[in-house]
Design a protein around this motif. Structure first.
Motif, short mmCIF file in Angstrom:
data_model
loop_
_atom_site.label_atom_id
_atom_site.label_comp_id
_atom_site.label_asym_id
_atom_site.label_seq_id
_atom_site.Cartn_x
_atom_site.Cartn_y
_atom_site.Cartn_z
N SER A 49 35.16 42.97 28.61
CA SER A 49 35.99 43.98 29.27
C SER A 49 35.68 45.37 28.73
O SER A 49 35.80 46.37 29.45
CB SER A 49 37.48 43.67 29.07
OG SER A 49 37.81 42.45 29.69
N VAL A 55 43.56 41.26 32.35
CA VAL A 55 42.29 41.12 33.06
C VAL A 55 41.54 39.89 32.54
O VAL A 55 41.76 39.44 31.41
CB VAL A 55 41.39 42.37 32.90
CG1 VAL A 55 42.09 43.61 33.42
CG2 VAL A 55 40.97 42.56 31.44
N LEU A 112 33.15 47.12 30.82
CA LEU A 112 33.73 47.61 32.07
C LEU A 112 34.51 48.90 31.83
O LEU A 112 34.34 49.90 32.54
CB LEU A 112 34.64 46.55 32.67
CG LEU A 112 35.44 46.97 33.91
CD1 LEU A 112 34.53 47.12 35.11
CD2 LEU A 112 36.55 45.97 34.20
N THR A 147 39.20 42.31 38.47
CA THR A 147 38.05 43.16 38.13
C THR A 147 36.79 42.61 38.80
O THR A 147 36.76 41.45 39.24
CB THR A 147 37.84 43.21 36.61
OG1 THR A 147 37.71 41.87 36.10
CG2 THR A 147 39.01 43.90 35.92
N ALA A 189 43.25 49.52 40.48
CA ALA A 189 42.88 48.89 39.22
C ALA A 189 42.51 49.95 38.19
O ALA A 189 42.95 49.89 37.03
CB ALA A 189 41.72 47.93 39.43
N ILE A 228 35.46 47.41 42.06
CA ILE A 228 36.77 47.66 41.45
C ILE A 228 37.60 48.55 42.36
O ILE A 228 37.07 49.43 43.06
CB ILE A 228 36.62 48.29 40.04
CG1 ILE A 228 37.92 48.15 39.26
CG2 ILE A 228 36.18 49.76 40.14
CD1 ILE A 228 37.78 48.35 37.78
#
Length: 302
Positions: free
Chosen positions: A67, A108, A70, A37, A49, A45
């Motif tokens: 995360s 991740v 994201l 990531t 992914a 990115i």
């Protein structure tokens, strides 16, 4: 035989160009998907992914809060489970249970490529032992980014992670690293940077190095110079802000030991001044002039 997870449909570069923005959607197969990531810029990115994160049954995160930002940015809503240094032994059985049940799990880290200075390799190890499919989705890595920005040799490098926190342990580690015939890449906290650079200069001599910070972010900076020059700069200007990666040049093939330097100095000091002798020896050995001059003074005094 261990299968590799893959896309059942897949897409070619031709298909990607024809679709303008998105590749053809395809179903990913069960198994563990190691997903890199962004380390700062969300634009880094990859399309793969995003595809895997959207289709995964479960996303194992270093920190679900990090995360979560994201995933939210890209409109992805999937179950997450924290998996990090503090809870890895307890959480790994849960992840293995999901994988053994035929689920798709994406792994991740907070930023960059998983398994670099985190316990992800233990999960991969267990998957391999159990015959569970494992694949990786390459992408951002602060280690590789710093190495390429440093301007130092890239044909052979050694990643050393974080140095020990205690001074004596740190000293021993640097002494061990000093003999490795490769460019060194390390992580370091900003508050320890000056002390670490000073210790490295004492133990490694005049090697060239680079301090790379905030990679891919707004204030990305790469400062290059000798270990001594970098130490003096940060001591004068204060510790840098943000995430720091250090890159140190490999030892010179002809780098002389302290004993060799002393022997050369002792010979020249018989007919030359301290300044003249130290200048010649520093040039021949690649050692810092200041270091050689100080050594010459000691030899003259005693």
């Amino acid at each position: 035989m261990i299968r590799s997870p893959r896309y059942s449909g897949g897409y070619s570069w031709k298909n990607y160009k024809e679709s303008s923005v998105k590749p053809h959607s395809s179903q990913i197969l069960p198994g563990l998907h190691i997903v890199a990531t962004p380390i700062g810029n969300l634009g880094d990115i990859t399309l793969r992914a995003l595809e895997v994160l959207k289709q995964a049954d479960l996303i194992a995160c270093e920190d679900t809060r990090v995360s979560g930002k994201l995933l939210s940015h890209f409109g992805i809503s999937k179950p997450t489970l924290s998996y990090n240094d503090h809870n890895a032994d307890g959480r790994r059985p849960q992840l293995m249970q999901a994988l053994e049940a035929g689920k798709t799990v994406a792994l991740v880290s907070d930023a960059g490529t998983p398994l670099i200075s985190d316990p992800g390799y233990k999960l991969v190890r267990d998957c391999v032992a159990a015959g569970i499919a494992v694949t990786t989705l390459p992408g951002p890595s602060s280690v590789m980014a710093a190495l390429t920005l440093s301007g130092l040799p890239t044909d052979r490098f050694f990643f050393a992670g974080f140095l020990p926190a205690k001074e004596e342990a740190c000293r021993k580690e640097i002494q061990a690293l000093a003999t490795i015939p490769a460019t060194l890449v390390l992580f370091e906290s900003a508050r320890r940077l000056v002390d670490t650079l000073e210790l490295m200069q004492k133990l490694m001599g005049s090697r060239q190095a680079a301090v790379v910070r905030e990679i891919t972010k707004l204030y990305e900076e790469t400062r290059r110079g000798s270990l001594q020059e970098l130490q003096e700069f940060y001591k004068k200007n204060g510790e840098p802000k943000g995430e720091v990666v250090m890159v140190i040049a490999p030892p010179e093939e002809k780098e002389a030991s302290t004993g060799d330097v002393e022997e050369k100095l002792a010979l020249l000091l018989k007919t030359m001044s301290v300044k003249e002798a130290s200048s010649i020896v520093a040039e021949e050995t690649g050692r810092p002039r200041k270091e050689v001059y100080t050594l010459a003074l000691k030899l003259m005094q005693g």
